[in-house]
Design an enzyme around this catalytic site. Structure first.
Site, mmCIF file in Angstrom:
data_model
loop_
_atom_site.group_PDB
_atom_site.id
_atom_site.type_symbol
_atom_site.label_atom_id
_atom_site.label_comp_id
_atom_site.label_asym_id
_atom_site.label_seq_id
_atom_site.Cartn_x
_atom_site.Cartn_y
_atom_site.Cartn_z
ATOM 1 C CG HIS A 271 0.642 10.211 44.280
ATOM 2 N ND1 HIS A 271 -0.407 10.945 43.782
ATOM 3 C CD2 HIS A 271 0.089 9.323 45.106
ATOM 4 C CE1 HIS A 271 -1.533 10.503 44.299
ATOM 5 N NE2 HIS A 271 -1.257 9.514 45.106
ATOM 6 C CB CYS A 272 3.096 15.417 43.624
ATOM 7 S SG CYS A 272 2.815 14.646 45.214
ATOM 8 C CB ILE A 273 5.318 17.052 39.466
ATOM 9 C CG1 ILE A 273 6.132 17.104 40.762
ATOM 10 C CG2 ILE A 273 5.569 18.299 38.627
ATOM 11 C CD1 ILE A 273 5.796 18.249 41.701
ATOM 12 C CB ILE A 275 -1.451 13.875 39.476
ATOM 13 C CG1 ILE A 275 -1.079 12.567 38.787
ATOM 14 C CG2 ILE A 275 -2.885 13.845 39.989
ATOM 15 C CD1 ILE A 275 -1.222 11.346 39.636
ATOM 16 C CG ASP A 276 -0.614 17.274 42.872
ATOM 17 O OD1 ASP A 276 -1.260 16.217 42.760
ATOM 18 O OD2 ASP A 276 0.311 17.421 43.671
#
Ligand code: NAD
Length: 438
Positions: A271-273, A275-276
């Site tokens: 969910h993070c790397i 996208i952020d």
């Protein structure tokens, strides 16, 4: 107002509301109930609320016994009724922050939650955003919606940002022991947010503003994204030079300072790397500055699944086989080892690319027995048992995620060809001629 709120927090009579009971929200609920606070969980998904109230967890690494422990303490309840948001003194928001189709920040969940909080906002409440986002969100997105109530930030209510550093599946650190960065919108908001998290988290790290806290989270994730891209690029180069990237990383890691290992893989997931960093590059455009590192890292990481498929195709070709019509068994659907989360998993991209090339694809993942439908992928598949016969029947076994539950010697023994993107077979001695690293 602030003294009253601080007193409530210090005396343990303050109530905490956690909005969004997913991978981030649920562990927070656990820590605050263990810290002795009364916690109400809010989610728009009635199935989640129902499961929790029945003592059932829907997240693999949070056992149902933990949910039952929370309920038995008498300090936890969950609801879909957002009118009850007037009750908590501290509201922690952990809703999704994905990207739109055009890879721009999708703030609809954060905005909807801010509106729900505004609808019942009362004097003395602290509102904290935890969702990962670009610097400026708390002041530019949250505050205007909350200020429409006529209540004044820093005086009537308090506003802060605290990035979540959850790493599902990690054993050495937990929500409680991972230091928590907090940034208040103003001085009293900062006092409130520090006091609130001290109840549940061992180490609270205050910074000067909400924007600094937002930026710290994006720095952490961009750092990972860029370094993973670097080793992914080097993997391709070293392979062409006949050098094993894994051996090189192992050697470099013996340096006691100045080097931290990152590992290559089939692409970025979670969910993070993936996208952020794009949240930051989107924001940077408003300031007229390109974020070239981020764009380049994104380009390299996004190209990895195609590289893996090309390696697989070559390996089959060397054995006189075409990918078109070949039976490929993919191992590991989750985006990383030992978790049940397949959001943004490169395995999904690999499956689609293989299907496009005419391969007959099946998968096995002990953590994901059935492939859920996601926004981007509408594949309907179920996990195939990892038997000797199924391995033997496959023209190639593609290791996409290196789950600990896999018996790698058994896999290599029975497979005809193993394409390994994670160096999961490093310790397997027998049948090395069947293994191709990719
Ligand atoms: N998963 C991680 O490891 C991780 C780590 C650090 C940060 N984050 C960040 O934390 C945030 C949440 O991520 P997550 O992994 O917990 O997501 P998740 O999808 O697991 O959970 C989000 C929850 O919010 C609920 N929800 C959606 N809209 C809502 C609304 N309007 N009101 C109330 N509930 C709503 C969903 O039903 C879901 O239960 C994201 O910004 C993410 O980037 C995630």
């Amino acid at each position: 107002m602030i003294e009253k709120l601080l007193k409530k927090i210090d005396s343990g009579t303050a109530v905490v509301g956690v909005v969004g009971l997913g991978y981030v929200g649920l562990p927070l609920v656990r820590e605050f109930t263990r810290g002795g606070m009364n916690v109400t969980g809010f989610d728009i998904d009635p199935a989640k609320v129902k499961a929790l109230m029945a003592g059932r967890s829907y997240i693999e690494h949070i056992p149902s016994s933990t949910v039952r422990e929370m309920i038995r303490s008498g300090r936890f309840t969950a609801t879909t009724d957002f009118k009850k948001l007037s009750r908590p003194d501290c509201i922690l928001i952990c809703v999704p922050t994905p990207l739109t189709k055009h890879r721009e920040p999708d703030m609809t969940y954060v905005e909807a939650t801010a509106r729900a909080v505004a609808a019942t906002l009362r004097k003395g409440q602290l509102v904290v955003l935890e969702s990962t986002t670009y610097p400026g969100t708390t002041a530019e997105v949250m505050l205007p919606i909350l200020a429409e109530t006529g209540l004044k930030v820093g005086k009537d209510f308090f506003l802060a940002y605290s990035p979540e550093r959850e790493d599902p599946g990690r054993k050495d650190y937990s929500t409680k022991t991972i230091p928590k960065v907090v940034g208040g919108h103003d001085r009293d908001s900062r006092r409130a947010v520090v006091a609130c998290y001290k109840v549940a988290i061992d180490t609270v790290v205050p910074v000067s503003s909400a924007a600094a806290a937002e930026a710290s989270k994006i720095l952490e994730n961009t750092y990972r994204c860029v370094n993973i891209a670097l080793v992914n690029e080097l993997k391709r180069l070293f392979d062409r030079m006949g050098i094993d990237i894994w051996e090189v990383i192992r050697a470099a890691s013996t340096k006691p300072f100045g080097y931290q290992p990152f590992y290559p893989g089939p692409g970025l997931g979670g969910h993070c790397i993936p996208i952020d960093p794009f949240y930051l590059s989107w924001k940077a455009r408003q300031y007229g500055l390109p974020t070239r590192f981020i764009e380049l890292a994104g380009e390299v990481n996004v190209s990895m699944p195609r590289y893996v498929v090309a390696r697989l195709m070559d390996a089959l070709n060397d054995r006189g086989k075409a990918l078109n019509g070949a039976k490929v068994l993919l191992l590991g659907l989750a985006y990383k080892k030992d978790v049940d989360d397949m959001r943004e998993s490169p395995s999904l991209e690999l499956i689609e690319l293989l299907l496009e090339k005419g391969a007959k694809v099946s998968y096995n993942d002990p953590h994901i027995p059935k492939m859920p439908i996601t926004r981007e992928h509408k594949l309907k598949m179920t996990s195939k048992p990892l038997t000797a016969a199924n391995l033997r029947r496959s023209d190639a076994v593609l290791i996409s995620t290196d789950h600990s539950a896999y018996d790698y010697p058994f896999i290599v023994d029975h497979a005809r060809l193993v394409v390994d993107t994670r160096n999961a077979t490093a310790k397997v001695r027998r049948g090395r001629d069947k293994v191709v690293k990719a």
